[in-house]
Design a protein around this motif. Structure first.
Motif, PDB file in Angstrom:
ATOM      1  N   THR A 407     -38.711  14.019  11.198  1.00 45.72           N
ATOM      2  CA  THR A 407     -39.329  14.472   9.954  1.00 45.72           C
ATOM      3  C   THR A 407     -38.344  15.010   8.938  1.00 45.72           C
ATOM      4  O   THR A 407     -38.741  15.462   7.893  1.00 45.72           O
ATOM      5  N   ASN A 408     -37.055  14.997   9.232  1.00 43.16           N
ATOM      6  CA  ASN A 408     -36.099  15.435   8.232  1.00 43.16           C
ATOM      7  C   ASN A 408     -34.797  14.669   8.385  1.00 43.16           C
ATOM      8  O   ASN A 408     -34.530  14.029   9.402  1.00 43.16           O
ATOM      9  N   LEU A 409     -33.977  14.740   7.362  1.00 48.39           N
ATOM     10  CA  LEU A 409     -32.742  13.978   7.323  1.00 48.39           C
ATOM     11  C   LEU A 409     -31.791  14.374   8.441  1.00 48.39           C
ATOM     12  O   LEU A 409     -31.107  13.525   9.018  1.00 48.39           O
ATOM     13  N   SER A 410     -31.758  15.652   8.787  1.00 42.29           N
ATOM     14  CA  SER A 410     -30.859  16.113   9.845  1.00 42.29           C
ATOM     15  C   SER A 410     -31.183  15.446  11.172  1.00 42.29           C
ATOM     16  O   SER A 410     -30.288  15.030  11.918  1.00 42.29           O
ATOM     17  N   ALA A 411     -32.487  15.345  11.471  1.00 44.50           N
ATOM     18  CA  ALA A 411     -32.891  14.710  12.727  1.00 44.50           C
ATOM     19  C   ALA A 411     -32.493  13.240  12.740  1.00 44.50           C
ATOM     20  O   ALA A 411     -32.024  12.713  13.752  1.00 44.50           O
ATOM     21  N   VAL A 412     -32.705  12.572  11.603  1.00 45.90           N
ATOM     22  CA  VAL A 412     -32.320  11.160  11.504  1.00 45.90           C
ATOM     23  C   VAL A 412     -30.824  11.002  11.715  1.00 45.90           C
ATOM     24  O   VAL A 412     -30.364  10.136  12.471  1.00 45.90           O
ATOM     25  N   GLU A 413     -30.031  11.860  11.037  1.00 46.13           N
ATOM     26  CA  GLU A 413     -28.578  11.762  11.131  1.00 46.13           C
ATOM     27  C   GLU A 413     -28.094  12.045  12.548  1.00 46.13           C
ATOM     28  O   GLU A 413     -27.250  11.314  13.090  1.00 46.13           O
ATOM     29  N   LYS A 414     -28.645  13.083  13.177  1.00 43.16           N
ATOM     30  CA  LYS A 414     -28.225  13.429  14.537  1.00 43.16           C
ATOM     31  C   LYS A 414     -28.508  12.289  15.505  1.00 43.16           C
ATOM     32  O   LYS A 414     -27.651  11.902  16.310  1.00 43.16           O
ATOM     33  N   ASN A 415     -29.715  11.737  15.427  1.00 41.24           N
ATOM     34  CA  ASN A 415     -30.083  10.651  16.348  1.00 41.24           C
ATOM     35  C   ASN A 415     -29.240   9.396  16.091  1.00 41.24           C
ATOM     36  O   ASN A 415     -28.880   8.676  17.028  1.00 41.24           O
ATOM     37  N   THR A 416     -28.927   9.138  14.830  1.00 42.92           N
ATOM     38  CA  THR A 416     -28.077   7.993  14.502  1.00 42.92           C
ATOM     39  C   THR A 416     -26.691   8.168  15.112  1.00 42.92           C
ATOM     40  O   THR A 416     -26.130   7.238  15.713  1.00 42.92           O
ATOM     41  N   ILE A 417     -26.130   9.363  14.968  1.00 42.23           N
ATOM     42  CA  ILE A 417     -24.807   9.641  15.533  1.00 42.23           C
ATOM     43  C   ILE A 417     -24.816   9.467  17.051  1.00 42.23           C
ATOM     44  O   ILE A 417     -23.921   8.853  17.636  1.00 42.23           O
ATOM     45  N   LEU A 418     -25.843   9.998  17.701  1.00 39.77           N
ATOM     46  CA  LEU A 418     -25.945   9.873  19.158  1.00 39.77           C
ATOM     47  C   LEU A 418     -26.005   8.416  19.591  1.00 39.77           C
ATOM     48  O   LEU A 418     -25.342   8.008  20.556  1.00 39.77           O
ATOM     49  N   ARG A 419     -26.817   7.608  18.875  1.00 37.70           N
ATOM     50  CA  ARG A 419     -26.950   6.199  19.246  1.00 37.70           C
ATOM     51  C   ARG A 419     -25.629   5.454  19.082  1.00 37.70           C
ATOM     52  O   ARG A 419     -25.244   4.639  19.934  1.00 37.70           O
ATOM     53  N   VAL A 420     -24.902   5.733  17.979  1.00 39.53           N
ATOM     54  CA  VAL A 420     -23.652   5.012  17.716  1.00 39.53           C
ATOM     55  C   VAL A 420     -22.570   5.423  18.712  1.00 39.53           C
ATOM     56  O   VAL A 420     -21.820   4.578  19.215  1.00 39.53           O
ATOM     57  N   ILE A 421     -22.497   6.709  19.038  1.00 46.93           N
ATOM     58  CA  ILE A 421     -21.502   7.171  20.018  1.00 46.93           C
ATOM     59  C   ILE A 421     -21.791   6.572  21.390  1.00 46.93           C
ATOM     60  O   ILE A 421     -20.881   6.133  22.106  1.00 46.93           O
ATOM     61  N   GLU A 422     -23.067   6.520  21.746  1.00 52.29           N
ATOM     62  CA  GLU A 422     -23.443   5.909  23.021  1.00 52.29           C
ATOM     63  C   GLU A 422     -23.103   4.424  23.028  1.00 52.29           C
ATOM     64  O   GLU A 422     -22.612   3.879  24.018  1.00 52.29           O
ATOM     65  N   LYS A 423     -23.339   3.755  21.902  1.00 50.14           N
ATOM     66  CA  LYS A 423     -23.040   2.318  21.788  1.00 50.14           C
ATOM     67  C   LYS A 423     -21.566   2.047  22.052  1.00 50.14           C
ATOM     68  O   LYS A 423     -21.204   1.042  22.680  1.00 50.14           O
ATOM     69  N   HIS A 424     -20.683   2.940  21.572  1.00 49.69           N
ATOM     70  CA  HIS A 424     -19.243   2.737  21.723  1.00 49.69           C
ATOM     71  C   HIS A 424     -18.670   3.545  22.892  1.00 49.69           C
ATOM     72  O   HIS A 424     -17.461   3.798  22.945  1.00 49.69           O
ATOM     73  N   SER A 425     -19.530   3.932  23.828  1.00 47.64           N
ATOM     74  CA  SER A 425     -19.106   4.605  25.079  1.00 47.64           C
ATOM     75  C   SER A 425     -18.237   5.830  24.803  1.00 47.64           C
ATOM     76  O   SER A 425     -17.251   6.077  25.511  1.00 47.64           O
ATOM     77  N   GLY A 426     -18.588   6.586  23.777  1.00 47.04           N
ATOM     78  CA  GLY A 426     -17.886   7.819  23.472  1.00 47.04           C
ATOM     79  C   GLY A 426     -16.626   7.671  22.646  1.00 47.04           C
ATOM     80  O   GLY A 426     -15.936   8.661  22.384  1.00 47.04           O
ATOM     81  N   ASN A 427     -16.294   6.466  22.224  1.00 46.46           N
ATOM     82  CA  ASN A 427     -15.091   6.241  21.407  1.00 46.46           C
ATOM     83  C   ASN A 427     -15.353   6.738  19.985  1.00 46.46           C
ATOM     84  O   ASN A 427     -16.075   6.109  19.216  1.00 46.46           O
ATOM     85  N   ILE A 428     -14.739   7.864  19.630  1.00 40.75           N
ATOM     86  CA  ILE A 428     -15.012   8.514  18.348  1.00 40.75           C
ATOM     87  C   ILE A 428     -14.513   7.669  17.175  1.00 40.75           C
ATOM     88  O   ILE A 428     -15.167   7.577  16.130  1.00 40.75           O
ATOM     89  N   SER A 429     -13.364   7.030  17.336  1.00 38.92           N
ATOM     90  CA  SER A 429     -12.802   6.220  16.239  1.00 38.92           C
ATOM     91  C   SER A 429     -13.731   5.068  15.892  1.00 38.92           C
ATOM     92  O   SER A 429     -14.020   4.807  14.715  1.00 38.92           O
ATOM     93  N   LYS A 430     -14.213   4.348  16.905  1.00 36.82           N
ATOM     94  CA  LYS A 430     -15.102   3.220  16.657  1.00 36.82           C
ATOM     95  C   LYS A 430     -16.444   3.688  16.090  1.00 36.82           C
ATOM     96  O   LYS A 430     -17.023   3.048  15.214  1.00 36.82           O
ATOM     97  N   ALA A 431     -16.938   4.823  16.614  1.00 35.65           N
ATOM     98  CA  ALA A 431     -18.212   5.347  16.128  1.00 35.65           C
ATOM     99  C   ALA A 431     -18.098   5.751  14.656  1.00 35.65           C
ATOM    100  O   ALA A 431     -18.977   5.447  13.844  1.00 35.65           O
ATOM    101  N   ALA A 432     -17.001   6.411  14.296  1.00 36.25           N
ATOM    102  CA  ALA A 432     -16.800   6.827  12.909  1.00 36.25           C
ATOM    103  C   ALA A 432     -16.709   5.625  11.983  1.00 36.25           C
ATOM    104  O   ALA A 432     -17.267   5.614  10.884  1.00 36.25           O
ATOM    105  N   LYS A 433     -16.035   4.578  12.450  1.00 35.75           N
ATOM    106  CA  LYS A 433     -15.893   3.369  11.639  1.00 35.75           C
ATOM    107  C   LYS A 433     -17.250   2.740  11.364  1.00 35.75           C
ATOM    108  O   LYS A 433     -17.549   2.343  10.236  1.00 35.75           O
TER     109      LYS A 433
END
Length: 451
Positions: A407-433
């Protein structure tokens, strides 16, 4: 550079030359195509793209001036081929061969040639062509004019595909969310194709009712139905010789799909109220915001139609996955609207840039465009600040409706970050890219959300 991925076209009316070059190149390149008759060049370039073309300077033809090679070189450029052209010439035609360099040929070889020299020339032409294409894609932000813009890896991949497939007649399916610019992709393909001087006809087929579908696409004869007061050609006929772009193809019914499939298979249309088939010659581009996984459901979409329209697939990324393209586009729209509304050129301060980069863009490029237009209109100075950039509540309301648990932008952003980090197996550089932010910015968000 290896020639293993190169596609080579050889055009010479001497069968011995074609055979010799084909035997020489076959172990070295991906594909060798030979052609005796230069009149077939257009059809060859329409079917596929080539990296290098070997073109004879003289043919036994009606042109008969010794300039046949120059004539066909110009034709190749008119057909918008990006291939590097190497002229094949006899010793006595070297002056003409040198002139061909001024007309755009990469180089020339003299008969009889040494195989090592010919291979070296072809390799150099191939290498130069690839480097030039890469340079164009990296240094230029546009494919057509100032409309289709992007420096992100995803957009560079799309630009490369457009350049490769546009000169062919392959059917194309463009996939992507609403507002990502699928229609611009279709226009880019058409304008880089051999049909660029012919019609480009767009139809939003998803908006057509069952009763209008056949009339709009296939045409009708006067009196075919109540409101048919005159003969009318359909969109297929209107696009004859050019490109037909069917937008929102994923929203048509199974009945409409069957009708469309029949036309594409037979390459002819029959107007409502007649029994006379009319041949059609079109290049078909379709687009939809429906994911391919949904299209693969046969209760929703016919598989035989998918195969028919999807020779090549282009997936347009959402704006939130295009990183610095956001700022590139924002500056582009700012320039357009300062000119339109007679305002001074405007800069973006750091706060505005951060706000633009952190937004999730449910409405994609279209939403960004409207936000920048509004900011330009409302701002009095020549610097756009964060509070000048206001995004439409329409898109936010849609997002909340579709995702009630976020219901808010923070929740959307947090969940997006979690999904991308999980997708790249914790690789911060790839997730940031993928998120389009720096490693430092991503670490700040990890601390912010206690991840």
């Amino acid at each position: 550079m290896s020639l293993k991925n190169a596609c080579i076209l050889i055009i010479d009316d001497d069968v011995d030359v074609l055979t010799a070059v084909r035997l020489l190149l076959r172990p070295e390149v991906k594909e060798v195509v030979t052609e005796k008759n230069p009149e077939n060049i257009r059809n060859l370039l329409a079917r596929q793209s080539f990296d290098v073309i070997l073109l004879d300077m003289n043919f036994n033809s009606s042109i008969n001036t010794g300039n046949e090679g120059i004539f066909w070189l110009k034709k190749i450029r008119e057909f918008k081929s990006d291939a590097a052209v190497i002229m094949i010439t006899a010793y006595g035609d070297i002056d003409l061969a040198i002139r061909s360099l001024k007309e755009g040929a990469f180089d020339f070889v003299v008969k009889p040639w040494h195989n090592e020299k010919l291979l070296a020339t072809i390799t150099e032409a191939y290498k130069n062509n690839k480097n030039t294409a890469s340079k164009l894609l990296v240094e230029s932000n546009t494919v057509i004019g100032n409309e289709l813009i992007g420096e992100s890896e995803a957009m560079q991949d799309i630009f490369f595909k457009i350049r490769k497939i546009a000169p062919t007649d392959a059917n194309i399916l463009v996939l992507g969310e609403n507002g990502t610019g699928k229609d611009l992709i279709a226009k880019a393909v058409h304008q880089h194709s051999l049909r660029s001087k012919q019609p480009f006809i767009k139809v939003d087929v998803g908006a057509l009712t069952e009763s209008l579908f056949e009339s709009e696409l296939f045409g009708h004869k006067k009196g075919a139905f109540t409101d048919a007061r005159e003969d009318r050609q359909g969109r297929f006929e209107a696009a004859n010789g050019g490109t037909l772009f069917l937008d929102e193809i994923g929203n048509i019914s199974l009945y409409q799909q069957a009708k469309l499939l029949t036309i594409l298979q037979n390459r002819q249309v029959t107007r409502l109220g007649t029994n006379i088939p009319i041949p059609i010659d079109i290049r078909l581009i379709c687009a939809t915001n429906v994911p391919m996984s949904d299209l693969a459901n046969e209760s929703r979409f016919r598989k035989d139609l998918i195969y028919r329209i999807n020779t090549v697939e282009i997936v347009v990324p959402p704006l939130r996955k295009r990183g610095n393209d956001i700022i590139l586009l924002a500056k582009h729209f700012s320039k357009i609207y300062t000119n339109k509304y007679l305002k001074p050129a405007m800069e973006f301060d750091e706060g505005a840039i951060q706000k633009l980069m952190q937004y999730h863009y449910p409405g994609n490029v279209r939403e960004l465009q409207y936000a920048i237009e509004r900011a330009v209109i409302m701002t009095d100075g020549n610097t756009l600040q964060a509070n000048d950039v206001i995004f439409s509540p329409i898109e936010s309301a849609t997002l909340v409706k579709e995702e009630p648990l976020q219901t808010n932008l923070s929740a959307v952003e947090k969940n997006t970050i979690l999904r991308v980090i999980e997708k790249h197996s914790g690789n911060i550089s790839k997730a940031a890219k993928e998120l389009g932010i720096t490693r430092t910015a991503l670490y700040r968000r990890l601390n912010k959300y206690d991840i």
